[in-house]
Design an enzyme around this catalytic site. Structure first.
Site, mmCIF file in Angstrom:
data_model
loop_
_atom_site.group_PDB
_atom_site.id
_atom_site.type_symbol
_atom_site.label_atom_id
_atom_site.label_comp_id
_atom_site.label_asym_id
_atom_site.label_seq_id
_atom_site.Cartn_x
_atom_site.Cartn_y
_atom_site.Cartn_z
ATOM 1 N N GLY A 224 0.834 -1.210 0.000
ATOM 2 C CA GLY A 224 0.000 0.000 0.000
ATOM 3 C C GLY A 224 0.862 1.251 0.000
ATOM 4 N N THR A 242 -11.551 6.052 7.076
ATOM 5 C CA THR A 242 -11.151 7.452 6.983
ATOM 6 C C THR A 242 -9.689 7.608 7.395
ATOM 7 O OG1 THR A 242 -13.397 8.249 7.249
ATOM 8 C CG2 THR A 242 -11.648 9.754 7.933
ATOM 9 N N GLU A 262 -12.927 6.881 -1.097
ATOM 10 C CA GLU A 262 -14.252 6.319 -0.763
ATOM 11 C C GLU A 262 -14.120 5.769 0.652
ATOM 12 O OE1 GLU A 262 -16.902 6.446 -2.649
ATOM 13 O OE2 GLU A 262 -16.081 6.946 -4.611
ATOM 14 N N THR A 297 -22.416 1.972 3.453
ATOM 15 C CA THR A 297 -23.729 2.634 3.441
ATOM 16 C C THR A 297 -24.703 2.060 4.479
ATOM 17 O OG1 THR A 297 -24.398 1.104 1.702
ATOM 18 C CG2 THR A 297 -23.632 3.277 0.984
HETATM 19 N N1 LIG Z 1 -17.139 4.925 0.803
HETATM 20 C C1 LIG Z 1 -17.077 3.743 0.229
HETATM 21 O O1 LIG Z 1 -17.374 3.572 -0.939
HETATM 22 C C2 LIG Z 1 -16.616 2.542 1.005
HETATM 23 C C3 LIG Z 1 -16.858 1.257 0.486
HETATM 24 C C4 LIG Z 1 -16.438 0.150 1.223
HETATM 25 C C5 LIG Z 1 -15.803 0.337 2.449
HETATM 26 N N2 LIG Z 1 -15.588 1.588 2.919
HETATM 27 C C6 LIG Z 1 -14.971 1.783 4.231
HETATM 28 O O2 LIG Z 1 -13.902 0.855 4.420
HETATM 29 C C7 LIG Z 1 -13.790 0.538 5.814
HETATM 30 C C8 LIG Z 1 -13.784 -0.962 6.018
HETATM 31 O O3 LIG Z 1 -12.818 -1.592 5.249
HETATM 32 P P1 LIG Z 1 -11.380 -2.043 5.804
HETATM 33 O O4 LIG Z 1 -11.508 -2.431 7.239
HETATM 34 O O5 LIG Z 1 -10.857 -3.030 4.836
HETATM 35 O O6 LIG Z 1 -10.592 -0.667 5.702
HETATM 36 P P2 LIG Z 1 -9.034 -0.356 5.972
HETATM 37 O O7 LIG Z 1 -8.917 1.121 5.965
HETATM 38 O O8 LIG Z 1 -8.533 -1.108 7.133
HETATM 39 O O9 LIG Z 1 -8.282 -0.957 4.685
HETATM 40 C C9 LIG Z 1 -8.605 -0.538 3.373
HETATM 41 C C10 LIG Z 1 -7.446 -0.846 2.438
HETATM 42 O O10 LIG Z 1 -6.360 0.036 2.753
HETATM 43 C C11 LIG Z 1 -5.172 -0.720 2.855
HETATM 44 N N3 LIG Z 1 -4.200 -0.022 3.714
HETATM 45 C C12 LIG Z 1 -4.075 -0.073 5.053
HETATM 46 N N4 LIG Z 1 -3.031 0.695 5.453
HETATM 47 C C13 LIG Z 1 -2.509 1.256 4.340
HETATM 48 C C14 LIG Z 1 -1.416 2.138 4.079
HETATM 49 N N5 LIG Z 1 -0.635 2.605 5.065
HETATM 50 N N6 LIG Z 1 -1.160 2.499 2.809
HETATM 51 C C15 LIG Z 1 -1.938 2.058 1.797
HETATM 52 N N7 LIG Z 1 -2.966 1.199 1.968
HETATM 53 C C16 LIG Z 1 -3.248 0.809 3.224
HETATM 54 C C17 LIG Z 1 -5.646 -2.059 3.400
HETATM 55 O O11 LIG Z 1 -4.674 -3.063 3.212
HETATM 56 C C18 LIG Z 1 -6.899 -2.270 2.569
HETATM 57 O O12 LIG Z 1 -6.571 -2.778 1.295
HETATM 58 C C19 LIG Z 1 -14.976 1.201 6.468
HETATM 59 O O13 LIG Z 1 -14.564 2.402 7.060
HETATM 60 C C20 LIG Z 1 -15.920 1.461 5.321
HETATM 61 O O14 LIG Z 1 -16.851 2.491 5.534
HETATM 62 C C21 LIG Z 1 -15.970 2.689 2.221
#
Ligand SMILES: NC(=O)c1ccc[n+]([C@@H]2O[C@H](COP(=O)([O-])OP(=O)(O)OC[C@H]3O[C@@H](n4cnc5c(N)ncnc54)[C@H](O)[C@@H]3O)[C@@H](O)[C@H]2O)c1
EC number: 1.2.1.3
Length: 510
Positions: A224, A242, A262, A297
């Site tokens: 990432g 977030t 997102e 959502t």
């Molecule tokens: N707004 C939208 O369209 C939408 C859709 C789906 C999920 N979400 C949000 O996602 C969250 C749940 O998903 P999650 O637990 O997988 O989220 P997360 O933030 O833990 O992880 C999301 C992604 O980011 C990556 N990541 C983590 N640290 C990183 C870094 N330092 N650099 C780059 N990438 C990194 C993770 O490996 C994963 O692929 C909730 O907050 C949900 O609301 C938003």
């Protein structure tokens, strides 16, 4: 588990692909993927190395160089064929989504349907990458703008939509002339491997360049971070919390890259005295407990007028009492597991905190044990009486907790409670009153990216632009004109006269 075989999932899988080819690194350790459904080990995945990443990005850059010259409708034809492949694998992929992530089979299939829908949408879009023509202030000049392919698009996705979010990005990117590089959540990498395998036939049949659709499986802190800081990726689309989005946005902005963010939601439904409760009730319950409350959502807050509060509360307790919780592959069940035991702990912690702040759990909240619940990831969805200003209510807890919040006056009061959170993704009002509905949709109404009337907050069609405001990040994906984010805009002015008039009438004689 025939679907694993059908999708080409082995006991051990490599973690990086440029299309048909996989890199065979095994020395970076492996991810052991355990299903939240039954706690069983499904398969493992070798983590990609820095060298794998470098190889993939180099191939992707090269593929972009070729792909951008392919006429967009021909790029659309490739996406059309991929959509046909997805139709063939809908049942198998939907089952894997359900088994690896834990959402109901219905929703797993729905997610694959969403992929098919965005393919169809992207095919049409491939003939509509329009710019505008403007009139020039100078005689014998013509001015217009056009959209060019952007480059290699990095896609970082969340666990809760293991396949659809990739397709929203990758299919539009493909018709726009971009290559894409996907880093899925390390909690659901098997779904990504399955998608890559489904893509392979389309890649082979069309002799597409390696690197056009790439996959790198690695941790956020490693792969990432490499993506965030890689100047070769002009656009990074981040779907996630977030916290991750805030960090990602800063890193990418530091190199003047673009982001589509997102991020988290804290979505509410307003119920006014004029709501049709027969319609509202299933929308609320599906929104709050569907995907076990793990949708961006998901309905988290219910803002109810006091005149109907007692009636709504009673109906909800009754509906929650009838929820069947269990294996999501059994279509009789309404609610499956949370993604892991960490999420179960966060659910319990949120309930402890809301009680401390003065809230009252009126039903649910238990962690289920015993037969069928061996993974330790099943909880009974909770309904809680709370106030909007509680710190815990202001946060997104990614679990099935529905906060009931009371309002007394006009719809403006409900809207101001509704908007009084930092997130701004999805919102809804149930009312038969035209005035209330229009105020909710007006400039003084909901401040979210999605605002619905007599529909819940959860679940969107691909035809509209999807995304939210404030700390949800401001990105838009999927339908409407979201495609523009995957292209670079250029303004062109052509002088077909014999003199050189300057803009604004400036004179410069030599
Ligand atoms: N707004 C939208 O369209 C939408 C859709 C789906 C999920 N979400 C949000 O996602 C969250 C749940 O998903 P999650 O637990 O997988 O989220 P997360 O933030 O833990 O992880 C999301 C992604 O980011 C990556 N990541 C983590 N640290 C990183 C870094 N330092 N650099 C780059 N990438 C990194 C993770 O490996 C994963 O692929 C909730 O907050 C949900 O609301 C938003």
């Amino acid at each position: 588990m025939d679907f694993l075989q059908e999708l080409g999932i082995r006991k051990k899988n490599f973690g990086a692909a440029t299309g048909i080819e996989w890199t065979e690194t095994t020395d970076q350790g492996e991810l052991n993927i355990v299903s939240p459904v039954d706690g069983r080990h499904i398969a493992s995945v070798y983590l990609a190395s820095k060298q794998d990443y470098e190889k993939v990005v180099a191939r992707a850059e090269k593929a972009f160089g070729q792909w951008r010259e392919v006429p967009a409708p021909k790029r659309g034809e490739v996406v059309r064929q991929f959509g046909l492949q997805l139709r063939k694998y809908k049942e198998a992929l939907g089952s894997l989504v359900s088994y690896e992530m834990g959402k109901s089979l219905q929703e797993g299939r729905g997610e694959v349907q969403e992929m098919i829908d965005i393919c169809d949408f992207a095919v049409g879009q491939s003939r509509q990458l329009y710019g505008s023509t403007m009139v020039s202030e100078r005689e014998q000049h013509r001015m217009y703008d056009q959209y060019h392919p952007l480059g290699v698009v990095g896609i970082i996705s969340a666990f809760n939509f293991p396949v659809a979010v990739w397709s929203w990005n990758a299919m539009l990117a493909a018709v726009c002339g971009d290559a894409s590089l996907w880093k899925p959540s390390t909690r659901v990498p098997l779904c990504a491997i399955a998608v890559q395998n489904i893509l392979a036939e389309t890649i082979r049949r069309n002799s597409l360049p390696e690197g056009l659709f790439s996959l790198v499986i690695g941790r956020g802190s490693q792969v990432g971070e490499m993506m965030l800081n890689d100047r070769r990726l002009p656009l990074i689309s981040i779907t996630g919390s977030t916290e991750v989005g805030r960090h990602g946005a800063r890193q990418v902005a530091g190199r003047f890259g673009r982001t589509i963010l997102e991020l988290g939601g804290n979505n509410a439904i307003i119920l006014t005295p004029d709501a049709d409760l027969k319609m509202a009730l299933p929308a609320i319950v599906f929104g709050a407990v569907g995907t076990a409350g793990q949708r961006c959502t998901s309905t988290r807050r219910l803002i109810i007028h006091e005149a109907i509060y007692a009636r709504v509360r009673k109906a909800l307790v009754k509906a929650y009492g009838g929820l069947r919780i269990g294996n999501p592959l059994d279509e009789r069940n309404h609610v499956g597991p949370l993604i892991d035991t960490g999420a179960v702990e966060a659910f319990q912690q949120a309930l402890r905190r809301v009680r401390q702040e003065g809230g009252r759990v009126i039903c649910g909240g238990e962690v289920l044990t015993g037969k069928g619940y061996a993974s330790g990831c099943y909880v009974r969805p909770a309904v809680v009486e709370a106030e909007n200003h509680y710190a815990i209510v202001q946060e997104e807890t990614f679990a099935p907790i529905l906060y009931l919040i009371r309002y007394r006056g006009e719809v403006d009061e409900a809207i101001s409670l509704h908007n009084d959170v930092v997130q701004g993704l999805s919102s809804a009002i149930f009312t038969e009153n035209l005035r209330e509905a229009e105020i909710f949709l007006s400039a003084v109404g909901s401040d979210c990216g999605i605002a619905n009337v007599n529909i819940g907050t959860s679940g969107a069609e691909i035809g509209g632009a999807f995304g939210g405001e404030k700390e949800t990040g401001g990105g838009r994906e999927s339908g409407s004109d979201a495609w523009k984010a995957y292209m670079r805009r250029q303004t062109n002015t052509i002088n077909y006269g014999r003199s050189l008039p300057l803009a604004q009438g400036i004179r410069f004689d030599i």
